[in-house]
Design a protein around this motif. Structure first.
Motif: not given
Length: 119
Positions: A7-9, A55-60, A72-75, A108-114
């Motif tokens: 999912y991260i990929g 991408g982050c919202v999709y993965a999380t 964070l990983l996605v970004s 942005t990635g970290t906050l989007s994941g949250m």
């Protein structure tokens, strides 16, 4: 555990595809009009941030845990791909503004994941 990495990929891939689509649209707009260098730079930055958020919202949403880490990983992976493409394209990527872009992408990635966890 392995499914989380898939999912991260997929999140990274979706972000990259969205970047390509928006870049194509920007190229079409630039073909028919005159966009200044500073405006184009802002458009590229906004495109990257939108792609990272997507991408982050999709993965999380798919993983449904540790949103900040997944984001964070996605970004990070997204930015690595973007900078590899930039190096292949012949761009100098060691400028200070590029470091700011990486920092902004990580935040942005970290906050989007949250955000993705809470949607």
């Amino acid at each position: 555990m392995g499914k989380k990495y898939v999912y991260i990929g997929k999140g990274v891939l979706r972000g990259c595809v969205l970047t390509i689509i928006i870049a194509f649209i920007l190229a079409l707009i630039q073909t028919f009009s005159s966009i200044g260098e500073s405006a184009l730079s802002v458009c590229i930055l906004i495109t990257s941030m939108i792609s990272i958020i997507y991408g982050c919202v999709y993965a999380t949403k798919k993983i449904n845990s540790k949103g900040w880490l997944v984001g964070l990983l996605v970004s990070v992976l997204y930015m690595i791909i973007v900078y590899i493409a930039a190096v292949i394209g012949g761009k100098d990527v060691l400028a200070i503004k590029d470091l700011w872009r990486v920092l902004l992408a990580l935040i942005t990635g970290t906050l989007s994941g949250m955000l993705g966890i809470n949607l």
